[in-house]
Design a protein around this motif. Structure first.
Motif, PDB file in Angstrom:
ATOM      1  N   UNK A  20       0.781  -1.184   0.175  1.00 37.88           N
ATOM      2  CA  UNK A  20       0.115  -0.126   0.001  1.00 37.88           C
ATOM      3  C   UNK A  20       0.689   1.047   0.047  1.00 37.88           C
ATOM      4  N   UNK A  21       0.734   2.090  -0.946  1.00 39.13           N
ATOM      5  CA  UNK A  21       1.488   3.403  -1.020  1.00 39.13           C
ATOM      6  C   UNK A  21       0.995   4.381  -0.015  1.00 39.13           C
ATOM      7  N   UNK A  22       1.816   5.505   0.128  1.00 39.00           N
ATOM      8  CA  UNK A  22       1.285   6.661   0.747  1.00 39.00           C
ATOM      9  C   UNK A  22       0.085   7.483   0.537  1.00 39.00           C
ATOM     10  N   UNK A  23      -0.447   6.926  -0.838  1.00 38.37           N
ATOM     11  CA  UNK A  23      -1.687   7.566  -1.358  1.00 38.37           C
ATOM     12  C   UNK A  23      -2.550   6.441  -0.621  1.00 38.37           C
ATOM     13  N   UNK A  24      -2.534   5.632   0.261  1.00 39.23           N
ATOM     14  CA  UNK A  24      -3.562   4.703   0.434  1.00 39.23           C
ATOM     15  C   UNK A  24      -4.194   3.708  -0.471  1.00 39.23           C
ATOM     16  N   UNK A  25      -3.441   3.737  -1.629  1.00 37.23           N
ATOM     17  CA  UNK A  25      -4.011   2.852  -2.536  1.00 37.23           C
ATOM     18  C   UNK A  25      -3.360   1.534  -2.614  1.00 37.23           C
ATOM     19  N   UNK A  26      -3.720   0.276  -2.821  1.00 35.34           N
ATOM     20  CA  UNK A  26      -3.337  -0.799  -3.007  1.00 35.34           C
ATOM     21  C   UNK A  26      -2.548  -0.800  -4.332  1.00 35.34           C
ATOM     22  N   UNK A  27      -1.236  -1.177  -4.213  1.00 40.88           N
ATOM     23  CA  UNK A  27      -0.451  -1.048  -5.527  1.00 40.88           C
ATOM     24  C   UNK A  27      -0.202  -2.545  -6.085  1.00 40.88           C
ATOM     25  N   UNK A  28       0.004  -3.544  -4.946  1.00 38.66           N
ATOM     26  CA  UNK A  28       0.340  -5.052  -5.345  1.00 38.66           C
ATOM     27  C   UNK A  28      -0.321  -5.987  -4.457  1.00 38.66           C
ATOM     28  N   UNK A  29      -0.634  -6.959  -4.785  1.00 36.88           N
ATOM     29  CA  UNK A  29      -1.351  -7.940  -3.974  1.00 36.88           C
ATOM     30  C   UNK A  29      -0.974  -9.660  -4.577  1.00 36.88           C
ATOM     31  N   UNK A  30      -0.594 -10.245  -3.566  1.00 40.89           N
ATOM     32  CA  UNK A  30      -0.310 -11.936  -3.663  1.00 40.89           C
ATOM     33  C   UNK A  30      -1.095 -12.405  -2.853  1.00 40.89           C
ATOM     34  N   UNK A  31      -2.123 -13.293  -3.263  1.00 41.01           N
ATOM     35  CA  UNK A  31      -2.800 -14.160  -2.213  1.00 41.01           C
ATOM     36  C   UNK A  31      -2.981 -15.518  -2.653  1.00 41.01           C
ATOM     37  N   UNK A  32      -1.829 -16.079  -2.913  1.00 39.83           N
ATOM     38  CA  UNK A  32      -1.825 -17.435  -3.319  1.00 39.83           C
ATOM     39  C   UNK A  32      -1.178 -18.201  -2.132  1.00 39.83           C
ATOM     40  N   UNK A  33      -0.725 -18.022  -1.449  1.00 41.68           N
ATOM     41  CA  UNK A  33       0.083 -18.815  -0.179  1.00 41.68           C
ATOM     42  C   UNK A  33      -0.865 -19.311   0.853  1.00 41.68           C
ATOM     43  N   UNK A  34      -1.260 -20.501   0.774  1.00 41.02           N
ATOM     44  CA  UNK A  34      -2.101 -21.158   1.914  1.00 41.02           C
ATOM     45  C   UNK A  34      -1.242 -21.956   3.088  1.00 41.02           C
ATOM     46  N   UNK A  45       9.558 -14.377  -2.915  1.00 41.30           N
ATOM     47  CA  UNK A  45       8.916 -15.254  -4.041  1.00 41.30           C
ATOM     48  C   UNK A  45       8.156 -13.934  -4.770  1.00 41.30           C
ATOM     49  N   UNK A  46       7.684 -13.017  -4.519  1.00 44.61           N
ATOM     50  CA  UNK A  46       7.121 -11.666  -5.201  1.00 44.61           C
ATOM     51  C   UNK A  46       8.355 -11.047  -5.787  1.00 44.61           C
ATOM     52  N   UNK A  47       9.263 -10.774  -5.058  1.00 41.24           N
ATOM     53  CA  UNK A  47      10.434 -10.075  -5.724  1.00 41.24           C
ATOM     54  C   UNK A  47      11.022 -11.008  -7.092  1.00 41.24           C
ATOM     55  N   UNK A  48      11.148 -12.244  -7.054  1.00 38.08           N
ATOM     56  CA  UNK A  48      11.457 -13.131  -7.878  1.00 38.08           C
ATOM     57  C   UNK A  48      10.727 -13.437  -9.084  1.00 38.08           C
ATOM     58  N   UNK A  49       9.325 -13.592  -8.582  1.00 35.27           N
ATOM     59  CA  UNK A  49       8.409 -14.135  -9.659  1.00 35.27           C
ATOM     60  C   UNK A  49       7.269 -13.179 -10.199  1.00 35.27           C
ATOM     61  N   UNK A  50       7.361 -12.114 -10.065  1.00 33.75           N
ATOM     62  CA  UNK A  50       6.603 -10.904 -10.441  1.00 33.75           C
ATOM     63  C   UNK A  50       7.228  -9.677 -10.746  1.00 33.75           C
TER      64      UNK A  50
END
Length: 58
Positions: A20-34, A45-50
């Motif tokens: 989440x940025x300083x503008x309160x906007x979501x800029x990136x989301x990852x929701x695959x980890x169970x 993982x996010x830095x390497x694969x996205x």
């Protein structure tokens, strides 16, 4: 697939990483980890694969 979402305490869970940025906007989301996963593993993982990156603060 049900077993994938069992955490270390035996209940169902899912890890979500949001940037989440300083503008309160979501800029990136990852929701695959169970289940249970350390924050650093999800971040690595996010830095390497996205296209997610952390800008330099210079």
């Amino acid at each position: 697939m049900h077993e994938r979402f069992i955490n270390r305490k035996g209940s169902m869970s899912q890890n979500v990483m949001m940037a989440v940025g300083f503008d309160s906007m979501i800029h990136f989301i990852v929701a695959r980890w169970g289940g249970s996963a350390a924050d650093s593993i999800v971040l690595r993982w996010a830095l390497k694969n996205t296209d997610f990156f952390i800008p330099n603060s210079k």
